[in-house]
Design an enzyme around this catalytic site. Structure first.
Site, PDB file in Angstrom:
ATOM      1  CB  SER A 240      -0.898   0.016   1.234  1.00 50.35           C
ATOM      2  OG  SER A 240      -0.112   0.200   2.393  1.00 50.35           O
ATOM      3  CE  LYS A 241      -3.141   5.492  -2.115  1.00 51.69           C
ATOM      4  NZ  LYS A 241      -3.862   4.248  -1.797  1.00 51.69           N
ATOM      5  NE  ARG A 242       0.577   0.366   6.019  1.00 47.48           N
ATOM      6  CZ  ARG A 242       1.167  -0.773   6.351  1.00 47.48           C
ATOM      7  NH1 ARG A 242       2.377  -0.763   6.831  1.00 47.48           N
ATOM      8  NH2 ARG A 242       0.537  -1.915   6.202  1.00 47.48           N
TER       9      ARG A 242
END
Length: 475
Positions: A240-242
RNA sequence: GCUCCCUUCGUCUAUCGGAAAGGACGCCAGGUUUUCAACCUGGAAAGACGGGUUCGACUCCCGUAGGGAGCGCCA
């Protein structure tokens, strides 16, 4: 018959790194077997699909070097054909109208969940008279799926996977507004495009069983399935983005090379013995479905960087130099250290970079690092001196440079060996180690504490510029 | 909750019933060296757990645990 495979992304943002690997596997399989690699854009969700996202898919695939055959098929344009197939299923008694309202379905699911039952449509309109329908409800059309027996997916990666008929409900084929659902559209399109092998993420494994019902109902040949494992973030959770970059073009911005991405992505979930580094041609030659593993892989940035460094070193020097020159002007947006700076290339930039490129290449793991390290030789204007280099230029060091300048000025043959000899002689005369002289030289010549060898740098800069930079810091 | 899938060094992986369980990244140590790299040498580091099957299991079967995916008139 040569295989025909396809990559079928939905355009909802950038080309995701996981999708890119799926595309790569399909492309590799087509290349390996002499088949065709087709592209289909699954844009049936009008609300989420944008032309910008479609362009992003094209851009990402092109950058990765994955060329598709012919024009991309836009699924949204095929709605009439999808409806036609549903009409045929209706006529054959393989589908029926369901007049449930969304509220009915919600209530049904809530009850199932409360009772610990699987959440599935219960088929209440299978044999019910449409006359019973509430006024105003636009019916959806559902598949009349078998209620007993099992569906076997003979998956090339996952092995034989069986689903009991009780697990599969009567899925919606056509929505209330007459638009086709994804489940219907994929099958119809894959059939019409003559797809022989479907290689996609395991997140579609359950779908395969449902889609199989449509193939069976229509009497169509069922393609070979190969569901490949997903990519997880470094911590094992869904990417995911993180976890950092997700879109392939973000990797381009980070300075990764497409051939390194191809190698890394291929190695993620697929293996050919102990081989680690393989060219695209070798990958094509070796790639096959049985080599694909079944477990999810974590994305490892260190390994990607290492591979990227390898490909930077082994790239064609002339080509690499060209790429570096093109990237230096992008530094303000790519490297925080250059943020806000105005970039102007020096007239000699190309020549200098070309001679220094083999030395520069060994010191970079990504193209941004390479461009940054090339900057002292590529940029016009006064040479910036960073803090660490400044610290090196103590008064004694500056005095040493002052004694060095006349020595170098006297060197006739401006070559690495001659320069090396001259500096060594000076070092010996002053009872200094070569490094004691080289470090201040480096600081003065490049404004940094790390760089290619100082003699190589002197040669690349040329006599005038080289001496000028030394004089500028000497005292 | 229900269904399906997965499980070898920290990470990516090799192994396809009999090996001292191999390679790579990363890490540590050493060598080389004008810095940093690059390069070379060496090192630490793994079969989730419990049962079977078998002369023999990392490999086959069952269970447990952990992880993942799916269960839409999203794709």
């Amino acid at each position: 018959m040569a295989p025909i495979v396809r990559f079928a992304p939905s355009p909802t943002g950038d080309l995701h790194i996981g999708s890119a690997r799926t595309a790569l596997f399909n492309w590799l399989y087509a290349k390996h077997t002499g088949g065709q690699f087709l592209l289909r854009i699954e844009d049936t969700d009008a609300e989420r699909s944008t032309t910008a996202a479609i362009d992003a898919i094209y851009e990402g695939l092109r950058w990765l070097g994955l060329a598709w055959h012919g024009d991309a098929v836009l699924q949204s344009k095929r709605a009439p054909r999808h409806r036609e197939v549903v009409e045929a299923m209706l006529a054959a008694g393989n589908a029926y109208r369901c007049y449930c309202s969304p509220a009915d379905l919600e209530e049904m699911r809530a009850q199932q969940k409360a009772g610990g039952l699987p959440m599935r449509y219960d088929g209440r309109w299978r044999d019910r008279d449409p006359a019973d329908a509430q006024a105003g409800v636009k019916p959806v059309i559902r598949l009349k799926a078998p209620r007993t027996g099992e569906t076997l997916i003979a998956d090339q990666v996952q092995g034989d996977v069986r689903f009991a008929a009780e697990q599969l409900d009567d899925m919606v084929l056509l929505r209330g507004d007459g638009s086709p659902t994804y489940m219907l559209a994929v099958v119809v399109d894959d059939h019409d495009m003559d797809i022989t092998h479907i290689i996609r993420g395991v997140d579609h494994l359950n779908n395969a069983a449902r889609q199989m019902q449509i193939y069976l109902a229509m009497g169509w040949r069922v393609p070979v399935f190969a569901h490949i494992p997903l990519i997880h973030g470094p911590d094992g959770a869904k990417l995911s983005k993180r976890h950092g970059a997700q879109g392939v073009m973000e990797y381009e911005k980070l300075g990764y090379r497409p051939e390194a991405m191809r190698n890394y992505l291929a190695k993620l979930g697929w293996a050919h013995g102990d081989d680690e580094i393989f060219s695209t041609d070798q990958t094509i030659q070796w790639f096959d479905l049985p080599g694909i593993g079944r477990s999810a892989a974590r994305f490892d940035y260190d390994k990607l960087r290492s591979l990227n460094g390898h490909y930077i070193q082994s790239a064609d020097p002339a080509q690499l130099a060209t790429e570096v020159l093109a990237r230096v002007p992008r530094l303000p947006e790519l490297d925080p250290a250059f943020a806000g700076q105005t970039i102007a290339l020096h007239p000699q930039a190309a020549a200098r970079i070309r001679t220094l490129i083999p030395d520069l290449a060994k010191r970079a793991k990504d193209m941004n690092e390479l461009a940054s390290n090339a900057a002292p030789f590529a940029l016009a204007g006064p040479l910036p001196v960073d803090a660490k280099a400044e610290a090196l230029l103590k008064p004694e060091a500056r005095a040493l440079l002052g004694r060095l300048v006349p020595v170098l000025s006297a060197v006739n043959d401006w070559s690495v060996t001659a320069l090396d000899a001259a500096v060594r002689t000076l070092a010996e005369a002053e009872s200094l180690k070569l490094g004691d002289v080289a470090q201040p030289m480096r600081a003065a010549l490049t404004g940094r504490t790390t760089s290619p060898g100082v003699f190589e740098v002197l040669v690349a800069l040329g006599r005038n510029e080289g001496l000028a930079r030394l004089r500028a810091q000497a005292r």
